[in-house]
Design an enzyme around this catalytic site. Structure first.
Site, short mmCIF file in Angstrom:
data_model
loop_
_atom_site.label_atom_id
_atom_site.label_comp_id
_atom_site.label_asym_id
_atom_site.label_seq_id
_atom_site.Cartn_x
_atom_site.Cartn_y
_atom_site.Cartn_z
N LYS A 13 -71.93 -3.61 -93.34
CA LYS A 13 -72.87 -2.78 -93.18
C LYS A 13 -72.92 -1.89 -92.24
O LYS A 13 -71.99 -0.66 -91.62
CB LYS A 13 -73.32 -1.91 -94.36
CG LYS A 13 -72.98 -2.44 -95.76
CD LYS A 13 -74.14 -1.52 -96.96
CE LYS A 13 -75.67 -2.15 -96.60
NZ LYS A 13 -76.15 -3.79 -96.97
N ARG A 88 -79.38 2.76 -103.19
CA ARG A 88 -79.30 1.29 -103.70
C ARG A 88 -80.36 1.22 -105.02
O ARG A 88 -79.93 0.40 -106.05
CB ARG A 88 -80.45 0.52 -102.85
CG ARG A 88 -79.81 0.08 -102.05
CD ARG A 88 -81.17 -0.50 -100.92
NE ARG A 88 -80.36 -2.22 -100.19
CZ ARG A 88 -80.48 -2.29 -98.86
NH1 ARG A 88 -80.40 -1.57 -97.95
NH2 ARG A 88 -80.10 -3.21 -98.14
N ARG A 127 -76.76 -14.57 -88.40
CA ARG A 127 -77.56 -13.08 -87.73
C ARG A 127 -79.17 -14.28 -87.53
O ARG A 127 -79.17 -13.52 -86.86
CB ARG A 127 -77.01 -12.37 -88.82
CG ARG A 127 -78.43 -10.76 -88.78
CD ARG A 127 -77.74 -9.53 -88.62
NE ARG A 127 -78.66 -8.94 -90.30
CZ ARG A 127 -78.08 -8.75 -91.00
NH1 ARG A 127 -77.35 -7.72 -90.81
NH2 ARG A 127 -78.96 -8.62 -92.43
N ARG A 133 -84.36 -11.40 -87.51
CA ARG A 133 -84.39 -10.68 -88.65
C ARG A 133 -85.74 -11.36 -89.43
O ARG A 133 -84.99 -12.57 -90.01
CB ARG A 133 -84.02 -10.14 -89.56
CG ARG A 133 -83.14 -8.49 -89.19
CD ARG A 133 -82.72 -7.65 -89.01
NE ARG A 133 -82.60 -7.58 -90.73
CZ ARG A 133 -81.68 -7.02 -91.63
NH1 ARG A 133 -80.85 -6.28 -91.60
NH2 ARG A 133 -82.48 -6.67 -92.90
N ARG A 144 -82.33 -11.21 -101.60
CA ARG A 144 -81.85 -10.18 -101.30
C ARG A 144 -80.00 -10.18 -101.69
O ARG A 144 -80.27 -8.85 -102.39
CB ARG A 144 -81.95 -10.06 -99.59
CG ARG A 144 -82.98 -9.19 -99.44
CD ARG A 144 -83.41 -9.99 -98.18
NE ARG A 144 -81.58 -8.99 -97.13
CZ ARG A 144 -81.44 -9.48 -96.04
NH1 ARG A 144 -82.04 -10.67 -95.43
NH2 ARG A 144 -81.06 -8.66 -95.48
#
Ligand code: AMP
Length: 190
Positions: A13, A88, A127, A133, A144
């Protein structure tokens, strides 16, 4: 253009949002990025949301809605915007409906970026290595994805009912997916 981009964590996204925003000359507004900046700068908001973000849960609707309300009131959003990672929850959909009504504008399309679970987990782990992160570890990733399935995936049906949903296969090279989105959005505009 007034757009939303939705999809599971790891669907791409954020990357695609930047491309779409550049194409239409509108700001890409990522609630996740805004929260991360606040955490990094240790602002009062950042201190409030840090723990919940690191656990993979959602920040409360009141905080999130307030943040988006303020951001949409900024001048650069007057001619259009792309919201990435918001809404969300159903409560956020309703809050956004209210904000748009107050502003006297409507959404043009909701881009739904699809990707299967194995693919998104692999992407998120990759990632994690590259960006480091805090919420990209395996346990948090699983949380998540579960929270997405429970709270956010049902919203796609809401936007489909409104005739706004544009589904795009998120699997493939960044440019390839970007071209698919552009073609789909051009069709909406035509
Ligand atoms: P993202 O970068 O969109 O994956 O968002 C990272 C994290 O920020 C999420 O896992 C949530 O903890 C928080 N977050 C971002 N957007 C929202 C939202 N619309 N509602 C609640 N929490 C959010």
């Amino acid at each position: 253009m007034r757009l939303l981009i939705m999809g599971p964590p790891g669907a791409g996204k954020g990357t695609q949002a930047k491309g779409i925003a550049a194409r239409y000359g509108i700001p890409a507004i990522s609630t996740g990025d805004i929260f991360r900046t606040n955490v990094k700068n240790e602002t009062p908001l950042g201190l409030k949301v840090k723990e919940i973000m690191n656990s993979g849960g959602y920040v409360g609707d009141d905080i999130t809605n307030g943040l988006v309300r303020n951001r949409l009131a900024e001048e650069d959003a007057a001619q259009g915007f792309l919201l990435d990672g918001y809404p969300r929850t159903l409560a956020q959909v309703e809050a956004l409906d209210g904000m748009l009504e107050e502003l006297g504008v409507t959404l043009d399309a909701v881009v739904s970026l699809t990707a299967d679970t194995d693919e998104v987990v692999a992407r998120l782990l990759k990632r994690a290595e590259i960006e480091g992160r805090a919420d990209d570890n395996e346990e948090t990733i699983r949380t998540r994805l579960r929270v997405y399935d429970e709270e956010t995936a049902p919203l796609l049906a809401t936007y489909a009912q409104r005739g706004l949903l544009v589904e795009v296969d998120g699997l493939g090279e960044i440019d390839e997916v970007g071209q698919r989105i552009a073609a789909a959005l051009d069709a909406v505009r035509a």
